[in-house]
Motif scaffolding. Structure first.
Motif, PDB file in Angstrom:
ATOM      1  N   ALA A  32       8.169 -13.034   4.070  1.00  0.00           N
ATOM      2  CA  ALA A  32       7.606 -12.391   5.205  1.00  0.00           C
ATOM      3  C   ALA A  32       6.339 -11.813   5.252  1.00  0.00           C
ATOM      4  CB  ALA A  32       8.812 -11.056   4.955  1.00  0.00           C
ATOM      5  N   GLN A  33       5.642 -11.642   4.182  1.00  0.00           N
ATOM      6  CA  GLN A  33       4.410 -11.129   4.266  1.00  0.00           C
ATOM      7  C   GLN A  33       3.324 -12.283   4.519  1.00  0.00           C
ATOM      8  OE1 GLN A  33       1.223  -8.970   3.994  1.00  0.00           O
ATOM      9  NE2 GLN A  33       3.322  -8.078   3.391  1.00  0.00           N
ATOM     10  N   PHE A  34       3.710 -13.556   4.194  1.00  0.00           N
ATOM     11  CA  PHE A  34       2.857 -14.604   4.645  1.00  0.00           C
ATOM     12  C   PHE A  34       3.067 -14.819   6.352  1.00  0.00           C
ATOM     13  CE2 PHE A  34       2.143 -16.292   0.580  1.00  0.00           C
ATOM     14  CZ  PHE A  34       1.404 -17.240   0.789  1.00  0.00           C
ATOM     15  N   LEU A  35       4.156 -14.663   6.638  1.00  0.00           N
ATOM     16  CA  LEU A  35       4.530 -14.673   8.201  1.00  0.00           C
ATOM     17  C   LEU A  35       3.741 -13.480   9.056  1.00  0.00           C
ATOM     18  CD1 LEU A  35       6.003 -15.895  10.656  1.00  0.00           C
ATOM     19  CD2 LEU A  35       7.965 -14.362  10.157  1.00  0.00           C
ATOM     20  N   ASP A  36       4.032 -12.459   8.356  1.00  0.00           N
ATOM     21  CA  ASP A  36       3.083 -11.111   8.985  1.00  0.00           C
ATOM     22  C   ASP A  36       1.603 -11.182   8.898  1.00  0.00           C
ATOM     23  OD1 ASP A  36       3.165  -8.235   9.808  1.00  0.00           O
ATOM     24  OD2 ASP A  36       2.125  -7.856   8.073  1.00  0.00           O
ATOM     25  N   GLN A  37       1.054 -11.930   7.869  1.00  0.00           N
ATOM     26  CA  GLN A  37      -0.501 -12.271   7.928  1.00  0.00           C
ATOM     27  C   GLN A  37      -0.829 -13.267   8.947  1.00  0.00           C
ATOM     28  OE1 GLN A  37      -2.523 -12.423   4.296  1.00  0.00           O
ATOM     29  NE2 GLN A  37      -1.274 -10.776   3.258  1.00  0.00           N
ATOM     30  N   ALA A  38       0.140 -14.284   9.003  1.00  0.00           N
ATOM     31  CA  ALA A  38      -0.085 -15.479  10.112  1.00  0.00           C
ATOM     32  C   ALA A  38      -0.256 -14.668  11.514  1.00  0.00           C
ATOM     33  CB  ALA A  38       1.052 -16.566  10.083  1.00  0.00           C
ATOM     34  N   ARG A  39       0.850 -13.940  11.892  1.00  0.00           N
ATOM     35  CA  ARG A  39       0.930 -13.262  13.084  1.00  0.00           C
ATOM     36  C   ARG A  39      -0.451 -12.355  13.408  1.00  0.00           C
ATOM     37  NH1 ARG A  39       5.328 -13.810  16.140  1.00  0.00           N
ATOM     38  NH2 ARG A  39       7.364 -14.452  15.032  1.00  0.00           N
ATOM     39  N   GLN A  40      -0.959 -11.728  12.304  1.00  0.00           N
ATOM     40  CA  GLN A  40      -2.377 -11.163  12.549  1.00  0.00           C
ATOM     41  C   GLN A  40      -3.343 -12.029  12.623  1.00  0.00           C
ATOM     42  OE1 GLN A  40      -2.886  -8.192   9.190  1.00  0.00           O
ATOM     43  NE2 GLN A  40      -0.394  -8.037   9.124  1.00  0.00           N
ATOM     44  N   GLY A  41      -3.164 -13.320  12.644  1.00  0.00           N
ATOM     45  CA  GLY A  41      -4.526 -14.230  12.711  1.00  0.00           C
ATOM     46  C   GLY A  41      -5.108 -14.779  11.530  1.00  0.00           C
ATOM     47  N   LYS A  42      -4.699 -14.105  10.403  1.00  0.00           N
ATOM     48  CA  LYS A  42      -5.415 -14.568   9.092  1.00  0.00           C
ATOM     49  C   LYS A  42      -5.340 -16.171   9.066  1.00  0.00           C
ATOM     50  CE  LYS A  42      -5.876 -10.166   8.252  1.00  0.00           C
ATOM     51  NZ  LYS A  42      -5.051  -9.471   7.033  1.00  0.00           N
ATOM     52  N   THR A  43      -6.179 -16.729   8.370  1.00  0.00           N
ATOM     53  CA  THR A  43      -6.454 -18.157   8.152  1.00  0.00           C
ATOM     54  C   THR A  43      -6.312 -18.402   6.689  1.00  0.00           C
ATOM     55  OG1 THR A  43      -8.875 -18.107   8.151  1.00  0.00           O
ATOM     56  CG2 THR A  43      -7.831 -18.558  10.232  1.00  0.00           C
ATOM     57  N   VAL A  82       3.910  -8.593  -2.188  1.00  0.00           N
ATOM     58  CA  VAL A  82       4.859  -8.561  -0.917  1.00  0.00           C
ATOM     59  C   VAL A  82       4.573  -7.141  -0.249  1.00  0.00           C
ATOM     60  CG1 VAL A  82       6.490  -9.717  -2.131  1.00  0.00           C
ATOM     61  CG2 VAL A  82       6.615  -7.401  -2.446  1.00  0.00           C
ATOM     62  N   GLN A  83       3.853  -6.222  -0.940  1.00  0.00           N
ATOM     63  CA  GLN A  83       3.352  -5.077  -0.177  1.00  0.00           C
ATOM     64  C   GLN A  83       2.199  -5.322   0.872  1.00  0.00           C
ATOM     65  OE1 GLN A  83       4.854  -2.055  -0.338  1.00  0.00           O
ATOM     66  NE2 GLN A  83       6.435  -3.162  -1.518  1.00  0.00           N
ATOM     67  N   GLY A  84       1.315  -6.238   0.306  1.00  0.00           N
ATOM     68  CA  GLY A  84       0.089  -6.390   1.358  1.00  0.00           C
ATOM     69  C   GLY A  84      -1.046  -5.677   1.166  1.00  0.00           C
ATOM     70  N   PRO A  85      -2.098  -6.103   1.339  1.00  0.00           N
ATOM     71  CA  PRO A  85      -3.306  -5.200   1.095  1.00  0.00           C
ATOM     72  C   PRO A  85      -3.544  -4.210   2.462  1.00  0.00           C
ATOM     73  CG  PRO A  85      -3.940  -7.370   2.117  1.00  0.00           C
ATOM     74  CD  PRO A  85      -2.377  -7.486   1.767  1.00  0.00           C
ATOM     75  N   GLY A  86      -4.084  -3.246   1.757  1.00  0.00           N
ATOM     76  CA  GLY A  86      -4.452  -2.068   2.793  1.00  0.00           C
ATOM     77  C   GLY A  86      -3.359  -1.097   2.952  1.00  0.00           C
ATOM     78  N   ARG A  87      -2.655  -0.848   1.893  1.00  0.00           N
ATOM     79  CA  ARG A  87      -1.383   0.088   1.797  1.00  0.00           C
ATOM     80  C   ARG A  87      -1.665   0.763   0.268  1.00  0.00           C
ATOM     81  NH1 ARG A  87       4.410  -2.453   3.094  1.00  0.00           N
ATOM     82  NH2 ARG A  87       4.528  -0.047   2.840  1.00  0.00           N
ATOM     83  N   ASP A  88      -0.921   1.655   0.189  1.00  0.00           N
ATOM     84  CA  ASP A  88      -0.914   2.242  -1.118  1.00  0.00           C
ATOM     85  C   ASP A  88       0.543   2.279  -1.764  1.00  0.00           C
ATOM     86  OD1 ASP A  88      -3.224   3.605  -0.752  1.00  0.00           O
ATOM     87  OD2 ASP A  88      -2.623   5.495   0.185  1.00  0.00           O
ATOM     88  N   VAL A  89       0.616   2.323  -2.913  1.00  0.00           N
ATOM     89  CA  VAL A  89       2.089   2.055  -3.711  1.00  0.00           C
ATOM     90  C   VAL A  89       1.885   2.778  -4.795  1.00  0.00           C
ATOM     91  CG1 VAL A  89       1.092  -0.095  -5.100  1.00  0.00           C
ATOM     92  CG2 VAL A  89       3.310  -0.055  -4.624  1.00  0.00           C
ATOM     93  N   GLU A  90       3.229   3.298  -5.269  1.00  0.00           N
ATOM     94  CA  GLU A  90       3.458   3.836  -6.450  1.00  0.00           C
ATOM     95  C   GLU A  90       3.737   3.141  -7.455  1.00  0.00           C
ATOM     96  OE1 GLU A  90       6.695   6.869  -5.729  1.00  0.00           O
ATOM     97  OE2 GLU A  90       5.330   8.292  -4.600  1.00  0.00           O
ATOM     98  N   MET A  91       2.942   3.354  -8.608  1.00  0.00           N
ATOM     99  CA  MET A  91       3.222   2.625  -9.846  1.00  0.00           C
ATOM    100  C   MET A  91       3.673   3.566 -10.949  1.00  0.00           C
ATOM    101  SD  MET A  91       0.264  -0.312 -10.408  1.00  0.00           S
ATOM    102  CE  MET A  91       0.050  -1.390  -9.229  1.00  0.00           C
ATOM    103  N   ALA A  92       4.845   3.421 -11.733  1.00  0.00           N
ATOM    104  CA  ALA A  92       5.116   4.126 -12.779  1.00  0.00           C
ATOM    105  C   ALA A  92       4.696   3.540 -14.147  1.00  0.00           C
ATOM    106  CB  ALA A  92       6.537   4.413 -12.909  1.00  0.00           C
ATOM    107  N   PHE A  93       4.331   4.300 -15.263  1.00  0.00           N
ATOM    108  CA  PHE A  93       3.722   3.748 -16.270  1.00  0.00           C
ATOM    109  C   PHE A  93       3.914   4.457 -17.357  1.00  0.00           C
ATOM    110  CE2 PHE A  93      -0.048   6.234 -14.859  1.00  0.00           C
ATOM    111  CZ  PHE A  93      -0.554   7.020 -15.882  1.00  0.00           C
ATOM    112  N   LEU A  94       4.056   4.295 -18.671  1.00  0.00           N
ATOM    113  CA  LEU A  94       4.136   4.937 -19.861  1.00  0.00           C
ATOM    114  C   LEU A  94       2.954   5.086 -20.665  1.00  0.00           C
ATOM    115  CD1 LEU A  94       7.640   3.272 -20.725  1.00  0.00           C
ATOM    116  CD2 LEU A  94       7.516   5.353 -19.703  1.00  0.00           C
ATOM    117  N   ARG A  95       2.562   6.129 -20.986  1.00  0.00           N
ATOM    118  CA  ARG A  95       1.461   6.766 -21.966  1.00  0.00           C
ATOM    119  C   ARG A  95       2.092   7.722 -22.972  1.00  0.00           C
ATOM    120  NH1 ARG A  95      -3.406   8.965 -19.415  1.00  0.00           N
ATOM    121  NH2 ARG A  95      -3.910   6.873 -18.441  1.00  0.00           N
ATOM    122  N   ASN A  96       2.016   7.069 -24.247  1.00  0.00           N
ATOM    123  CA  ASN A  96       2.432   7.823 -25.456  1.00  0.00           C
ATOM    124  C   ASN A  96       4.059   8.163 -25.003  1.00  0.00           C
ATOM    125  OD1 ASN A  96       0.010   7.955 -26.571  1.00  0.00           O
ATOM    126  ND2 ASN A  96      -0.631   9.608 -25.426  1.00  0.00           N
TER     127      ASN A  96
END
Length: 464
Positions: A250-261, A333-347
């Motif tokens: 789906a991400q590949f198809l979306d970028q192809a529709r945007q004209g990415k090469t 699969v999120q694609g560039p130009g977006r913000d994404v939440e990451m959960a991480f463990l520290r101590n």
């Protein structure tokens, strides 16, 4: 007994498919002769028109083994004369939109000069590649047609182990073939053969050579993956096949529709490793999970978001990650130009941060230079290392300096390769791409190049 059990499962699954219009969770067992007579026939009739055969043709120039040798090249000038040679490849593809977008594997159509798409009703179309990506082993093609049969994409994150699936393709070139099985595994990272790396759906539906690029569908006829490879010692199907999830398609198809090469994937600017039992005590974890971060590039968006070496990333966009390949897949699969939440463990404590998904920066500018006819190694291309170059060549994040993008014919003859880091040319330190040509001219005719390859130092000496 096993055959009867499999038949019962098949009948039950097809009963679910026939009742697809009912509310989710409204499940029943077959109770009538009509239910028992159900088969895959309606599903196959609906899905197969969207699965195509792909014939790719590429003209390559065969070369004499002595062609570049300074001595034997003249001695055997007429031996093995260079001549064009045609390479043909056969595979499958899936039409994913009514206006003629087709998805297949990169190893089927990559670098092809001519691509022919043949439908199961024997219609034929010329196709062109819009986006091809060797690392993901995916390619999006376009045929000039309208109102084409196509498959809808299913959210592959809803796929579960045990689901009945069909694999449709053209194995061994015998013609369109359908095989059945189940989803036998998820989140298979780094298990597929060839150039594809990442996250795969595993199935026991027989997949054989020629099935590459074909469809893996569920019992509702939705595309859940693109068949890409098998795990085998004999060359035939042993019941372990891999498909690229529809979420990435789906991400590949979306970028192809945007004209990415070219496919654009977000850049983490970080390295990590899976957490195993040996790391638990040092990380303060009770069980193995997540990806522990081991290094950062100074421009890494994860570093900018507050992550540090030793942090353990456990989810990306709400999905668990347990390998670096799976983490990269979730970002892709999120694609560039977006913000994404990451959960991480520290101590031992969990924190959620928002990470901006960016492309690898071209900072500082790569300043690529091609050595011209006046130079010693004519045709060699060099560039300054930056995050985009590191990502492009798959180099470690801590490298700086000048890298060989293309050694050219003469550079290859003296032993240089793509990805070599140029450190010195004779007594001259190479600090930028513009230093390479003058340093080679000053060093001629006896040239010594100090380079770095795979963390190892090497010296190349030749006479210009």
């Amino acid at each position: 007994m096993l055959k009867l059990c499999y038949l019962s499962l098949t009948i039950l699954a097809l009963s679910f498919a026939a009742d697809a219009g009912r509310a989710e969770g409204d499940v029943r067992v077959p109770t009538s002769r009509a239910d028992i007579s159900l088969s895959f026939v309606p599903l196959v009739k609906e899905a197969t028109p969207a699965v195509v055969n792909i014939y790719a043709r590429r003209v390559v120039q065969s070369r004499s083994p002595f062609q570049d040798d300074p001595f034997f090249g003249n001695l055997f000038r007429d031996f093995g004369t260079s001549r064009p040679r045609v390479q043909n490849s056969l595979g499958s593809g899936v039409i994913v939109s009514a206006d003629g977008f087709v998805v297949s594997n990169y190893h089927v159509v990559g670098q092809a000069d001519q691509i022919r798409v043949v439908l199961n009703d024997r219609r034929e179309y010329e196709a062109r590649v819009l986006i091809g990506d060797e690392e993901s082993d995916l390619a999006i093609l376009k045929i000039e047609a309208e109102d084409m049969p196509h498959l809808d994409l299913r959210d592959s994150d809803t796929v579960e182990v045990g689901e009945l699936v069909l694999a449709i393709g053209n194995p061994f070139g015998v013609g369109q073939t359908v095989s059945s099985g189940i989803v036998s595994g998820l989140a298979r990272s780094g298990a597929a053969a060839g150039n594809a790396r990442g996250y795969f759906i595993q199935t026991d539906a027989p997949i054989n050579p020629g099935n590459s690029g074909g469809a893996l569908i569920d019992v509702a006829g939705r595309l859940i993956g693109i068949n890409t490879s098998i795990l085998t010692r004999s060359g035939g199907s042993n019941g372990i096949g891999f498909a690229i999830p529809a979420a990435l398609v789906a991400q590949f198809l979306d970028q192809a529709r945007q004209g990415k090469t070219a496919f654009e994937r977000p850049w983490a600017g970080a390295t990590g490793q899976s957490v195993d039992a040996g790391l638990l005590d040092g990380l303060g974890l009770s069980r193995p999970e997540g990806v522990v971060l081991t290094a950062f590039h100074p421009a890494s968006p994860l570093l900018q978001a507050g992550l540090r070496v030793g942090d353990v990333v456990v989810t990306v966009a709400g999905h668990p990650v347990n390998t670096p390949a799976e983490m990269l897949f979730r970002m892709s699969v999120q694609g560039p130009g977006r913000d994404v939440e990451m959960a991480f463990l520290r101590n031992g404590a969990e924190t959620v941060v928002t990470v901006s998904l960016i492309l690898p920066p071209e900072d500082p500018p790569r300043d690529a230079r091609v050595l011209d006819d006046r130079e010693v190694l004519t045709g060699m291309t060099v560039a300054r290392i930056n995050p985009a170059v590191l990502s492009e060549l798959g180099l470690p994040l801590n490298l700086e300096g000048v890298v060989v993008l293309d050694p050219g014919r003469f550079g290859q003859r003296v032993g240089l390769r793509r990805g070599d880091i140029l450190r010195r040319i004779d007594r001259f330190v190479v600090e930028g791409p513009g230093d390479v040509g003058p340093a080679l001219r000053a060093a001629a005719p006896n040239v010594a190049i100090e380079a770095e390859r795979g963390g190892q130092r090497l010296i190349l000496r030749f006479r210009a």
